[in-house]
Design a protein around this motif. Structure first.
Motif, mmCIF file in Angstrom:
data_model
loop_
_atom_site.group_PDB
_atom_site.id
_atom_site.type_symbol
_atom_site.label_atom_id
_atom_site.label_comp_id
_atom_site.label_asym_id
_atom_site.label_seq_id
_atom_site.Cartn_x
_atom_site.Cartn_y
_atom_site.Cartn_z
ATOM 1 N N PHE A 1 0.936 -1.171 -0.011
ATOM 2 C CA PHE A 1 -0.099 0.111 -0.089
ATOM 3 C C PHE A 1 0.820 1.304 0.246
ATOM 4 O O PHE A 1 1.767 1.486 0.800
ATOM 5 C CB PHE A 1 -1.044 0.194 1.414
ATOM 6 C CG PHE A 1 -1.864 1.181 1.258
ATOM 7 C CD1 PHE A 1 -2.852 1.614 0.483
ATOM 8 C CD2 PHE A 1 -1.324 2.226 2.044
ATOM 9 C CE1 PHE A 1 -3.791 2.544 0.577
ATOM 10 C CE2 PHE A 1 -2.145 3.577 2.268
ATOM 11 C CZ PHE A 1 -3.455 3.483 1.464
ATOM 12 N N LYS A 2 0.809 2.133 -0.691
ATOM 13 C CA LYS A 2 1.112 3.450 -0.833
ATOM 14 C C LYS A 2 0.280 4.707 -0.979
ATOM 15 O O LYS A 2 -0.746 4.828 -1.783
ATOM 16 C CB LYS A 2 2.085 3.630 -2.448
ATOM 17 C CG LYS A 2 2.942 2.443 -2.544
ATOM 18 C CD LYS A 2 4.252 2.446 -1.431
ATOM 19 C CE LYS A 2 5.204 1.605 -1.591
ATOM 20 N NZ LYS A 2 5.471 0.556 -0.879
ATOM 21 N N SER A 3 0.344 5.441 0.022
ATOM 22 C CA SER A 3 -0.653 6.629 0.143
ATOM 23 C C SER A 3 -0.307 7.475 -0.643
ATOM 24 O O SER A 3 0.782 7.719 -1.087
ATOM 25 C CB SER A 3 -0.233 7.149 1.613
ATOM 26 O OG SER A 3 -1.144 8.452 1.454
ATOM 27 N N ASP A 4 -1.534 8.291 -1.148
ATOM 28 C CA ASP A 4 -1.314 9.241 -2.250
ATOM 29 C C ASP A 4 -1.545 10.778 -1.643
ATOM 30 O O ASP A 4 -1.742 11.552 -2.321
ATOM 31 C CB ASP A 4 -2.124 9.069 -3.565
ATOM 32 C CG ASP A 4 -3.803 9.122 -3.067
ATOM 33 O OD1 ASP A 4 -3.816 9.084 -2.105
ATOM 34 O OD2 ASP A 4 -4.392 8.887 -4.270
ATOM 35 N N LEU A 5 -1.397 10.819 -0.372
ATOM 36 C CA LEU A 5 -1.364 12.029 0.281
ATOM 37 C C LEU A 5 -0.235 12.831 0.251
ATOM 38 O O LEU A 5 0.774 12.165 0.358
ATOM 39 C CB LEU A 5 -2.028 11.618 1.822
ATOM 40 C CG LEU A 5 -3.211 11.166 2.220
ATOM 41 C CD1 LEU A 5 -3.607 11.229 3.442
ATOM 42 C CD2 LEU A 5 -4.555 12.051 1.630
ATOM 43 N N ASP A 6 -0.281 13.943 -0.213
ATOM 44 C CA ASP A 6 0.894 14.928 -0.280
ATOM 45 C C ASP A 6 1.142 15.276 1.339
ATOM 46 O O ASP A 6 0.166 15.223 2.223
ATOM 47 C CB ASP A 6 0.771 16.012 -1.030
ATOM 48 C CG ASP A 6 -0.457 17.138 -0.875
ATOM 49 O OD1 ASP A 6 -0.743 17.038 0.280
ATOM 50 O OD2 ASP A 6 -0.974 17.865 -1.821
ATOM 51 N N ALA A 7 2.183 16.128 1.626
ATOM 52 C CA ALA A 7 2.672 16.180 2.935
ATOM 53 C C ALA A 7 1.552 17.371 3.480
ATOM 54 O O ALA A 7 1.244 17.357 4.742
ATOM 55 C CB ALA A 7 3.841 17.071 2.744
ATOM 56 N N THR B 1 -3.838 15.130 10.039
ATOM 57 C CA THR B 1 -3.255 14.987 11.369
ATOM 58 C C THR B 1 -3.627 15.916 12.379
ATOM 59 O O THR B 1 -3.863 15.707 13.420
ATOM 60 C CB THR B 1 -1.485 14.980 11.246
ATOM 61 O OG1 THR B 1 -1.210 13.827 10.502
ATOM 62 C CG2 THR B 1 -0.954 15.001 12.643
ATOM 63 N N GLN B 2 -3.486 17.327 11.899
ATOM 64 C CA GLN B 2 -3.934 18.391 12.760
ATOM 65 C C GLN B 2 -5.475 18.099 13.111
ATOM 66 O O GLN B 2 -5.872 18.324 14.276
ATOM 67 C CB GLN B 2 -3.734 19.854 12.155
ATOM 68 C CG GLN B 2 -4.121 20.821 12.981
ATOM 69 C CD GLN B 2 -3.605 22.252 12.491
ATOM 70 O OE1 GLN B 2 -3.424 22.314 11.277
ATOM 71 N NE2 GLN B 2 -3.749 23.214 13.262
ATOM 72 N N ALA B 3 -6.285 17.947 12.330
ATOM 73 C CA ALA B 3 -7.646 17.727 12.469
ATOM 74 C C ALA B 3 -8.069 16.446 13.384
ATOM 75 O O ALA B 3 -8.798 16.582 14.323
ATOM 76 C CB ALA B 3 -8.406 17.274 11.201
#
Length: 94
Positions: A22-28, A35-37
């Motif tokens: 599995f590779k996430s496609d979320l950018d930083a 993460t903050q939410a």
């Protein structure tokens, strides 16, 4: 414990995750935003007192027991979902 039935897409994601493919496609920036939410969701820095009927409190406590969590956490979760738009008042459209 009953095994949860996954749909084909969910099973594909689980298989990829468990195999390490599995590779996430979320950018930083999006990852940081999520993460903050998540951190804000669980930050408990205020206390409130409310008055509710005994019947409603007992129903909340039963539901929380069924879910396996403290009733205060259930109440907090429901309130958070409502104010963040994840829980809709279905009687409001009448």
């Amino acid at each position: 414990m009953a095994k949860i039935k996954l749909d084909p897409e969910e099973q594909e994601l689980l298989d990829a995750y468990e195999s390490g493919d599995f590779k996430s496609d979320l950018d930083a920036a999006r990852r940081e935003s999520l993460t903050q939410a998540a951190e804000e969701t669980f930050k408990k820095d205020k206390r409130i007192n409310i008055r509710i009927s005994s019947r409603d409190l007992e129903a909340l406590q039963r539901r929380a027991l069924e879910e396996g969590l403290p009733y205060q956490s259930l109440v907090s979760s429901v309130l958070h979902k409502y104010v963040s738009g994840g829980l809709k008042d279905i009687t409001g459209n009448k």
